[in-house]
Design a protein around this motif. Structure first.
Motif, mmCIF file in Angstrom:
data_model
loop_
_atom_site.group_PDB
_atom_site.id
_atom_site.type_symbol
_atom_site.label_atom_id
_atom_site.label_comp_id
_atom_site.label_asym_id
_atom_site.label_seq_id
_atom_site.Cartn_x
_atom_site.Cartn_y
_atom_site.Cartn_z
ATOM 1 N N UNK A 120 70.295 -39.510 38.044
ATOM 2 C CA UNK A 120 69.386 -38.373 37.886
ATOM 3 C C UNK A 120 70.166 -37.066 37.737
ATOM 4 N N UNK A 121 71.211 -36.906 38.536
ATOM 5 C CA UNK A 121 72.005 -35.678 38.460
ATOM 6 C C UNK A 121 72.827 -35.627 37.178
ATOM 7 N N UNK A 122 73.317 -36.771 36.716
ATOM 8 C CA UNK A 122 74.018 -36.815 35.429
ATOM 9 C C UNK A 122 73.075 -36.340 34.323
ATOM 10 N N UNK A 123 71.833 -36.821 34.358
ATOM 11 C CA UNK A 123 70.854 -36.443 33.339
ATOM 12 C C UNK A 123 70.525 -34.961 33.392
ATOM 13 N N UNK A 124 70.710 -34.349 34.564
ATOM 14 C CA UNK A 124 70.439 -32.923 34.699
ATOM 15 C C UNK A 124 71.657 -32.074 34.377
#
Length: 226
Positions: free
Chosen positions: A170-174
């Motif tokens: 999720x943080x990679x995608x953000x």
């Protein structure tokens, strides 16, 4: 301590003046060097191999073979598995962004960026991270979400990931880098990097750009939540 080897950069652009400008810029950085210049896509593919480049700065509009197809050939060649491609173009259309990433590019930037941003982009992509121009990213995500030929058909989904790995994805995608992921989750940067590598292995993703796409296509992250 021995200094790390400089990043070996191949510049591929059909305009001699543009290549010369980029060559001077790269030469001004102490941690990278220009090992070859290509004026066509075919030359870029050949020189990526013969010049032992680490990264190709690839224009899209070139004669003989365009930058998208040249990127596809480089990404498909097992002998060039370690070569990264950073697409740098004047044309920031949805089709070019999608096609570049599907072809195997690890980064996409438009040519109106500042010189320092280009050098940072080369370092980022050479280190194994992905990079997209902020402007086209929202359009890119929307395009993949409505495209019938989605990347999820070729890669695994996040269902097989642990809860921690889903948090990291999720943080990679953000748009978080490994250091930012570590700070957000209370991890060491090395642990964050290990999680990202493990997620890529589980999903069969080539790089972080594909992780972003999987996160959105699976619904783990939704547009507007970045």
């Amino acid at each position: 301590m021995t200094a790390p080897a400089p990043i070996r950069v191949l510049l591929a652009d059909d305009q001699t003046l543009v290549r010369a400008s980029f060559a001077m810029l790269v030469a001004s950085a102490g941690d990278m060097e220009v090992v070859a210049e290509a004026g066509t896509g075919r030359q870029a593919v050949d020189l990526a191999r013969s010049a032992r480049a680490d990264l190709v700065v690839m224009d899209i509009r070139m004669s003989d073979l365009d930058g998208i197809e040249a990127t596809r050939l480089i990404a498909a060649d097992e002998d060039l598995a370690g070569v990264k491609v950073l697409v740098l173009t004047t044309y920031d259309t949805d089709e070019h962004i999608v096609d570049a990433l599907r072809a195997g590019a690890s980064g996409f930037l438009v040519k109106d960026i500042r010189p320092a941003e280009l050098l940072d982009a080369i370092r980022t992509v050479a280190a194994g991270d992905s990079l997209l121009s902020p402007g086209p990213t929202a359009r890119l995500i929307a395009r993949f979400l409505r495209a019938p030929d989605t990347l999820m058909s070729a890669l695994g989904g996040p269902d097989g990931l642990s809860e921690r790995e889903r948090q990291v994805l999720t943080l990679v995608a953000r748009g978080f880098n490994n250091t930012e992921i570590a700070e957000a989750l209370g991890l060491s940067p090395l642990t964050a990097k290990t999680h990202v590598s493990r997620i890529m292995g589980k999903l069969g993703a080539r790089d972080r750009a594909q992780l972003v796409i999987v996160a959105y296509e699976s619904g783990l992250v939704t547009p507007g939540a970045v």
